[in-house]
Write a protein that holds these residues in place. Structure first.
Motif, PDB file in Angstrom:
ATOM      1  N   ALA A   1      -7.519   5.672  -7.300  1.00 55.64           N
ATOM      2  CA  ALA A   1      -7.534   6.400  -6.032  1.00 55.64           C
ATOM      3  C   ALA A   1      -8.585   5.829  -5.097  1.00 55.64           C
ATOM      4  O   ALA A   1      -8.358   5.683  -3.889  1.00 55.64           O
ATOM      5  N   ALA A   2      -9.751   5.492  -5.663  1.00 56.61           N
ATOM      6  CA  ALA A   2     -10.832   4.928  -4.852  1.00 56.61           C
ATOM      7  C   ALA A   2     -10.429   3.584  -4.264  1.00 56.61           C
ATOM      8  O   ALA A   2     -10.690   3.301  -3.087  1.00 56.61           O
ATOM      9  N   LYS A   3      -9.783   2.756  -5.073  1.00 55.84           N
ATOM     10  CA  LYS A   3      -9.350   1.446  -4.573  1.00 55.84           C
ATOM     11  C   LYS A   3      -8.319   1.604  -3.465  1.00 55.84           C
ATOM     12  O   LYS A   3      -8.327   0.860  -2.478  1.00 55.84           O
ATOM     13  N   SER A   4      -7.453   2.600  -3.597  1.00 55.76           N
ATOM     14  CA  SER A   4      -6.429   2.843  -2.583  1.00 55.76           C
ATOM     15  C   SER A   4      -7.056   3.223  -1.246  1.00 55.76           C
ATOM     16  O   SER A   4      -6.697   2.678  -0.190  1.00 55.76           O
TER      17      SER A   4
ATOM     18  N   SER B   1      -9.128   1.607   4.166  1.00 58.80           N
ATOM     19  CA  SER B   1     -10.271   1.545   5.083  1.00 58.80           C
ATOM     20  C   SER B   1     -10.524   0.111   5.547  1.00 58.80           C
ATOM     21  O   SER B   1     -10.818  -0.127   6.719  1.00 58.80           O
ATOM     22  N   VAL B   2     -10.410  -0.839   4.630  1.00 61.39           N
ATOM     23  CA  VAL B   2     -10.587  -2.241   4.997  1.00 61.39           C
ATOM     24  C   VAL B   2      -9.499  -2.675   5.974  1.00 61.39           C
ATOM     25  O   VAL B   2      -9.762  -3.390   6.948  1.00 61.39           O
TER      26      VAL B   2
ATOM     27  N   SER C   1     -14.498  -0.369  -7.286  1.00 60.42           N
ATOM     28  CA  SER C   1     -13.190  -0.929  -6.907  1.00 60.42           C
ATOM     29  C   SER C   1     -13.329  -2.120  -5.968  1.00 60.42           C
ATOM     30  O   SER C   1     -12.419  -2.940  -5.859  1.00 60.42           O
ATOM     31  N   ALA C   2     -14.477  -2.216  -5.293  1.00 64.81           N
ATOM     32  CA  ALA C   2     -14.727  -3.368  -4.421  1.00 64.81           C
ATOM     33  C   ALA C   2     -15.230  -4.570  -5.202  1.00 64.81           C
ATOM     34  O   ALA C   2     -15.018  -5.713  -4.794  1.00 64.81           O
TER      35      ALA C   2
ATOM     36  N   LEU D   1      -9.188  -7.124  -4.078  1.00 60.61           N
ATOM     37  CA  LEU D   1      -9.221  -5.774  -3.547  1.00 60.61           C
ATOM     38  C   LEU D   1      -7.920  -5.397  -2.863  1.00 60.61           C
ATOM     39  O   LEU D   1      -7.411  -4.280  -3.025  1.00 60.61           O
ATOM     40  N   MET D   2      -7.355  -6.320  -2.087  1.00 64.64           N
ATOM     41  CA  MET D   2      -6.198  -5.986  -1.280  1.00 64.64           C
ATOM     42  C   MET D   2      -4.878  -6.094  -2.051  1.00 64.64           C
ATOM     43  O   MET D   2      -3.827  -5.704  -1.524  1.00 64.64           O
TER      44      MET D   2
END
Length: 251
Positions: A157-160, A165-166, A192-193, A249-250
């Motif tokens: 969820a955090a990575k999503s 945001s990025v 997650s980053a 990340l993406m």
């Protein structure tokens, strides 16, 4: 070659009032002292970037959890970064600042509400010990007989939300954003980053400079090279720099 910088602030909410009943409206808030510190610190750290970039509130966004204390924290930091007046003295005064056309939105991926915890164990062992076990065993679905949400789900969820945001920074005219959440979730955004959240067997706060204290934050810095058309990213916290693989990340 010219470089254009954009930043994303990732942090934990400010100090909450002590000895306040759950039914009191101020229960889910931050103290006047915390508002003041957040405002002043953001002005010192982010004010020069705002001035040099010549940006306005319309070039900013906030994502916060379903708890008001995370919204107030981000608002206090945003106000400080732009030196908004009058200087807020309490959480009630933050809403009165208006914040122009800054995009301020609730993001449930930064909330605890969709997660299951072993509340008795967390109270008996202290929250810090419980969370340390939770993140060290990210696929654990049961803890001392109680069903729990695995930390891996929090990481996903955090990575999503971090990815979204990025994208907001790189694809829109946004130059500074704030993600404010809670203990273990704010750190999940940072993990997650920096790390492969799907394959790493265990996580430790020491890998990211320790857990976030209240009012604590780190900054994801995105530098766009206008010559190459590419972004480079790093995470800054407490004077330390951590490499960020934007491609990982993406994905």
């Amino acid at each position: 070659m010219n470089t254009k910088r954009k930043i994303l602030v990732i942090g934990r909410h400010g100090d909450t009032p002590k000895g306040v009943q759950f039914t009191d409206p101020s229960y889910d808030s931050i103290t006047p002292e915390s508002v003041g510190r957040l405002y002043a610190n953001a002005g010192r750290v982010f004010g020069p970037f705002v001035d040099e970039s010549k940006i306005g509130l319309g070039n900013t966004f906030v994502r916060h959890s379903n708890k008001q204390r995370t919204k107030y924290t981000a608002q206090a930091m945003l106000a400080g970064a732009f030196a908004l007046q009058p200087v807020p003295q309490s959480y009630e005064e933050l809403d009165g600042l208006g914040f122009g056309n800054a995009r301020i939105s609730l993001d449930d991926r930064l909330s605890y509400e969709h997660m299951k915890f072993h509340d008795e164990a967390s109270q008996r062992e202290t929250a810090e010990h419980y969370i340390a076990n939770w993140i060290a065993n990210p696929d654990m679905t049961e803890y001392k007989g109680a069903a729990i949400t695995p930390y891996r789900d929090a990481l996903r969820a955090a990575k999503s939300t971090l990815r979204d945001s990025v994208l907001g920074l790189t694809e829109e005219e946004k130059y500074i954003g704030f993600l404010t959440s809670h203990a273990s979730i704010a750190e999940a955004v940072v993990f997650s980053a920096l790390q492969p959240v799907e394959t790493k067997d265990s996580f430790n706060f020491g890998e990211i400079g320790g857990p976030f204290e209240r009012e604590g934050f780190g900054t994801l810095v995105l530098d766009y090279n206008e010559g190459s058309g590419l972004y480079q990213a790093r995470f800054e916290r407490n004077g330390q720099n951590y490499d960020v693989d934007l491609q990982e990340l993406m994905n």
